[in-house]
Motif scaffolding. Structure first.
Motif, PDB file in Angstrom:
ATOM      1  N   ASP A 154       0.853  -1.187   0.000  1.00  0.00           N
ATOM      2  CA  ASP A 154       0.000   0.000   0.000  1.00  0.00           C
ATOM      3  C   ASP A 154       0.893   1.243   0.000  1.00  0.00           C
ATOM      4  O   ASP A 154       1.814   1.352   0.814  1.00  0.00           O
ATOM      5  CB  ASP A 154      -0.892  -0.028   1.253  1.00  0.00           C
ATOM      6  N   TYR A 155       0.610   2.169  -0.902  1.00  0.00           N
ATOM      7  CA  TYR A 155       1.413   3.408  -1.000  1.00  0.00           C
ATOM      8  C   TYR A 155       1.427   4.198   0.309  1.00  0.00           C
ATOM      9  O   TYR A 155       2.322   5.018   0.543  1.00  0.00           O
ATOM     10  CB  TYR A 155       0.909   4.293  -2.151  1.00  0.00           C
ATOM     11  N   VAL A 156       0.441   3.972   1.177  1.00  0.00           N
ATOM     12  CA  VAL A 156       0.436   4.633   2.488  1.00  0.00           C
ATOM     13  C   VAL A 156       1.640   4.170   3.313  1.00  0.00           C
ATOM     14  O   VAL A 156       2.251   4.957   4.045  1.00  0.00           O
ATOM     15  CB  VAL A 156      -0.903   4.334   3.215  1.00  0.00           C
ATOM     16  N   LYS A 197       5.938   6.178   4.428  1.00  0.00           N
ATOM     17  CA  LYS A 197       6.847   6.197   5.596  1.00  0.00           C
ATOM     18  C   LYS A 197       8.307   6.183   5.134  1.00  0.00           C
ATOM     19  O   LYS A 197       9.162   6.850   5.711  1.00  0.00           O
ATOM     20  CB  LYS A 197       6.581   4.986   6.509  1.00  0.00           C
ATOM     21  N   GLY A 198       8.573   5.408   4.076  1.00  0.00           N
ATOM     22  CA  GLY A 198       9.923   5.381   3.507  1.00  0.00           C
ATOM     23  C   GLY A 198      10.302   6.717   2.892  1.00  0.00           C
ATOM     24  O   GLY A 198      11.455   7.156   2.975  1.00  0.00           O
ATOM     25  N   MET A 199       9.311   7.379   2.277  1.00  0.00           N
ATOM     26  CA  MET A 199       9.556   8.706   1.692  1.00  0.00           C
ATOM     27  C   MET A 199       9.914   9.709   2.797  1.00  0.00           C
ATOM     28  O   MET A 199      10.844  10.511   2.647  1.00  0.00           O
ATOM     29  CB  MET A 199       8.320   9.180   0.926  1.00  0.00           C
ATOM     30  N   GLU A 200       9.185   9.644   3.910  1.00  0.00           N
ATOM     31  CA  GLU A 200       9.478  10.552   5.026  1.00  0.00           C
ATOM     32  C   GLU A 200      10.883  10.313   5.569  1.00  0.00           C
ATOM     33  O   GLU A 200      11.594  11.259   5.924  1.00  0.00           O
ATOM     34  CB  GLU A 200       8.424  10.369   6.124  1.00  0.00           C
ATOM     35  N   ALA A 201      11.309   9.048   5.574  1.00  0.00           N
ATOM     36  CA  ALA A 201      12.666   8.726   6.030  1.00  0.00           C
ATOM     37  C   ALA A 201      13.719   9.350   5.107  1.00  0.00           C
ATOM     38  O   ALA A 201      14.813   9.712   5.552  1.00  0.00           O
ATOM     39  CB  ALA A 201      12.851   7.214   6.112  1.00  0.00           C
ATOM     40  N   LYS A 227      15.006  17.065   0.106  1.00  0.00           N
ATOM     41  CA  LYS A 227      14.482  18.193   0.893  1.00  0.00           C
ATOM     42  C   LYS A 227      12.965  18.162   0.993  1.00  0.00           C
ATOM     43  O   LYS A 227      12.393  18.515   2.018  1.00  0.00           O
ATOM     44  CB  LYS A 227      14.949  19.509   0.270  1.00  0.00           C
ATOM     45  N   SER A 228      12.324  17.766  -0.106  1.00  0.00           N
ATOM     46  CA  SER A 228      10.856  17.703  -0.141  1.00  0.00           C
ATOM     47  C   SER A 228      10.453  16.362  -0.737  1.00  0.00           C
ATOM     48  O   SER A 228      11.234  15.737  -1.451  1.00  0.00           O
ATOM     49  CB  SER A 228      10.282  18.839  -0.994  1.00  0.00           C
ATOM     50  N   ILE A 229       9.216  15.947  -0.433  1.00  0.00           N
ATOM     51  CA  ILE A 229       8.686  14.700  -0.992  1.00  0.00           C
ATOM     52  C   ILE A 229       7.264  14.941  -1.493  1.00  0.00           C
ATOM     53  O   ILE A 229       6.588  15.889  -1.052  1.00  0.00           O
ATOM     54  CB  ILE A 229       8.696  13.538   0.027  1.00  0.00           C
ATOM     55  N   GLY A 230       6.841  14.092  -2.391  1.00  0.00           N
ATOM     56  CA  GLY A 230       5.501  14.248  -2.939  1.00  0.00           C
ATOM     57  C   GLY A 230       5.071  12.995  -3.664  1.00  0.00           C
ATOM     58  O   GLY A 230       5.665  11.918  -3.502  1.00  0.00           O
ATOM     59  N   VAL A 231       4.033  13.144  -4.472  1.00  0.00           N
ATOM     60  CA  VAL A 231       3.445  12.018  -5.191  1.00  0.00           C
ATOM     61  C   VAL A 231       3.272  12.397  -6.664  1.00  0.00           C
ATOM     62  O   VAL A 231       3.421  13.560  -7.047  1.00  0.00           O
ATOM     63  CB  VAL A 231       2.087  11.603  -4.571  1.00  0.00           C
ATOM     64  N   SER A 232       2.937  11.398  -7.457  1.00  0.00           N
ATOM     65  CA  SER A 232       2.709  11.618  -8.883  1.00  0.00           C
ATOM     66  C   SER A 232       1.601  10.665  -9.326  1.00  0.00           C
ATOM     67  O   SER A 232       1.571   9.504  -8.886  1.00  0.00           O
ATOM     68  CB  SER A 232       3.996  11.344  -9.656  1.00  0.00           C
ATOM     69  N   ASN A 233       0.697  11.139 -10.145  1.00  0.00           N
ATOM     70  CA  ASN A 233      -0.403  10.312 -10.662  1.00  0.00           C
ATOM     71  C   ASN A 233      -1.339   9.819  -9.559  1.00  0.00           C
ATOM     72  O   ASN A 233      -1.961   8.761  -9.694  1.00  0.00           O
ATOM     73  CB  ASN A 233       0.147   9.111 -11.455  1.00  0.00           C
ATOM     74  N   LEU A 262      -2.477  11.865   3.411  1.00  0.00           N
ATOM     75  CA  LEU A 262      -2.558  12.963   4.389  1.00  0.00           C
ATOM     76  C   LEU A 262      -3.000  12.469   5.762  1.00  0.00           C
ATOM     77  O   LEU A 262      -2.590  13.011   6.791  1.00  0.00           O
ATOM     78  CB  LEU A 262      -3.522  14.048   3.889  1.00  0.00           C
ATOM     79  N   ALA A 263      -3.825  11.415   5.781  1.00  0.00           N
ATOM     80  CA  ALA A 263      -4.339  10.888   7.054  1.00  0.00           C
ATOM     81  C   ALA A 263      -3.222  10.296   7.924  1.00  0.00           C
ATOM     82  O   ALA A 263      -3.359  10.255   9.143  1.00  0.00           O
ATOM     83  CB  ALA A 263      -5.417   9.842   6.793  1.00  0.00           C
ATOM     84  N   VAL A 264      -2.128   9.858   7.310  1.00  0.00           N
ATOM     85  CA  VAL A 264      -1.037   9.236   8.078  1.00  0.00           C
ATOM     86  C   VAL A 264       0.253  10.058   8.063  1.00  0.00           C
ATOM     87  O   VAL A 264       1.201   9.742   8.787  1.00  0.00           O
ATOM     88  CB  VAL A 264      -0.706   7.818   7.542  1.00  0.00           C
ATOM     89  N   ALA A 265       0.311  11.100   7.229  1.00  0.00           N
ATOM     90  CA  ALA A 265       1.587  11.771   6.967  1.00  0.00           C
ATOM     91  C   ALA A 265       2.072  12.595   8.159  1.00  0.00           C
ATOM     92  O   ALA A 265       1.319  13.388   8.720  1.00  0.00           O
ATOM     93  CB  ALA A 265       1.456  12.662   5.738  1.00  0.00           C
ATOM     94  N   LYS A 266       3.343  12.406   8.506  1.00  0.00           N
ATOM     95  CA  LYS A 266       4.020  13.339   9.415  1.00  0.00           C
ATOM     96  C   LYS A 266       4.562  14.517   8.596  1.00  0.00           C
ATOM     97  O   LYS A 266       4.606  15.642   9.053  1.00  0.00           O
ATOM     98  CB  LYS A 266       5.164  12.639  10.150  1.00  0.00           C
ATOM     99  N   ILE A 267       5.014  14.188   7.386  1.00  0.00           N
ATOM    100  CA  ILE A 267       5.439  15.206   6.420  1.00  0.00           C
ATOM    101  C   ILE A 267       4.466  15.104   5.258  1.00  0.00           C
ATOM    102  O   ILE A 267       4.342  14.053   4.638  1.00  0.00           O
ATOM    103  CB  ILE A 267       6.875  14.945   5.911  1.00  0.00           C
ATOM    104  N   LYS A 268       3.753  16.189   4.975  1.00  0.00           N
ATOM    105  CA  LYS A 268       2.737  16.040   3.928  1.00  0.00           C
ATOM    106  C   LYS A 268       3.331  16.210   2.535  1.00  0.00           C
ATOM    107  O   LYS A 268       4.371  16.864   2.371  1.00  0.00           O
ATOM    108  CB  LYS A 268       1.549  16.969   4.174  1.00  0.00           C
TER     109      LYS A 268
END
Length: 319
Positions: free
Chosen positions: A142-144, A148-152, A160-166, A176-182
């Motif tokens: 699950d991408y959710v 967590k790996g992205m936040e790490a 410096k920043s993280i995000g999503v695509s598609n 957003l419901a689980v993100a520490k870093i949105k």
């Protein structure tokens, strides 16, 4: 070379500035992309969009290194984006994948790292794992959890920043419901035939910047058919290009930038790379912006339909 073109920035929720205009590198052949990156930096581009799956990050990195070595730019002048491929969605695979990208690019950090698609593919082998019938093999990650790996990657200083695509609005809600870093950015296909007004509005309401990929309609996509309509040749756009004395490509790029979307046209052609960035010396009239909005026909070209049975397929809902 004329005077360097100053490209405005978009302020990301992460606090960093992202140039609203950059160079896309999807489908750029390894032998050509080093030169394309060099042309782009010389023309004033400070934002380069990459991805592991494009298979050309080492060559992109060579172009960046050449311009840093020449003293044209410093690393901190550049904004470099890359993307986590679908075969690395398990949380313990994210940091190694990011480190591979950094090694290929020859960089110590990324400015932005994106989950390329919400869909996971079978891990541990090919980038496009397939069964005997040529059907893509999936993973059930699950991408959710991937997030967590992205936040790490941020906490370890890899990006410096993280995000999503598609990602669609529902998928972003789940992150957003689980993100520490949105997520700072959602990179989506966006052009007049698929103007994404609803998803743009949704992202804006969440403080997420939108990057428009394939802003010219991706005429060189590998699965294009000869009789597919070509956005850059649309007679309605040709009329506008005469009015503004700009190319249809420049009209298409200005349309995105004027909407506030970060825009990343791909080219390896020196004159086109230079032409594409020359869009900051004119404005499209509000009535012409509204007119271009009317071209929308849900004309998605990167539709990923061969994966439409994946449980995380993003295009099954309106936006």
């Amino acid at each position: 070379m004329g005077p360097k073109i100053n490209v405005p920035n978009v302020k990301l929720s992460s606090g960093f500035d992202m140039p609203i205009f950059g160079l896309g590198t999807w489908k750029s052949k390894p032998g050509e992309v080093t030169e394309a990156v060099k042309y782009a930096i010389d023309a004033g581009y400070r934002h380069i969009d990459c991805a592991h799956v494009y298979g050309n990050e080492s060559e992109v990195g060579a172009g960046i290194k050449a311009k840093i070595d020449e003293g044209v730019v410093k690393r901190e002048d550049l904004f470099v984006t890359s993307k986590l491929w679908n075969t690395f969605h398990s949380v313990d695979k994210v940091i190694p994948a990011c480190k591979t990208t950094l090694k290929n690019l020859g960089l110590d950090y990324l400015d932005l790292y994106l989950i390329h698609w919400p869909l996971g593919y079978q891990e541990g082998g090919e980038l496009f794992p397939k069964d005997a019938n040529d059907k893509t093999l999936y993973s059930d990650v699950d991408y959710v959890d991937t997030w967590k790996g992205m936040e790490a990657c941020v906490t370890e200083g890899l990006s410096k920043s993280i995000g999503v695509s598609n990602f669609n609005s529902h998928q972003i809600d789940r992150v957003l419901a689980v993100a520490k870093i949105k997520p700072a950015v959602n990179q989506i296909e966006c052009h007049p035939y698929l103007n994404q007004a609803k998803l743009m509005e949704y992202c804006k309401s969440k403080g997420i910047a939108v990057t428009a990929y394939s802003p010219l309609g991706s005429p060189d996509r590998p699965w294009a058919k000869p009789d597919d309509p070509k956005l850059t040749e649309d007679p309605k756009l040709v009329e506008l290009s005469k009015k503004y004395k700009k190319s249809t490509a420049q009209i298409l790029l200005k349309y995105q930038v004027q909407r506030g979307n970060i825009t990343i046209p791909k080219s390896v052609n020196k004159s086109r790379i230079e032409e594409n960035i020359k869009i900051f010396d004119f404005e499209l009239a509000p009535e012409d912006m509204a007119y271009i909005d009317t071209f929308d026909c849900n004309g998605r070209v990167c539709h990923m339909m061969w994966c439409n049975d994946h449980k995380h397929f993003p295009f099954g809902i309106e936006f």
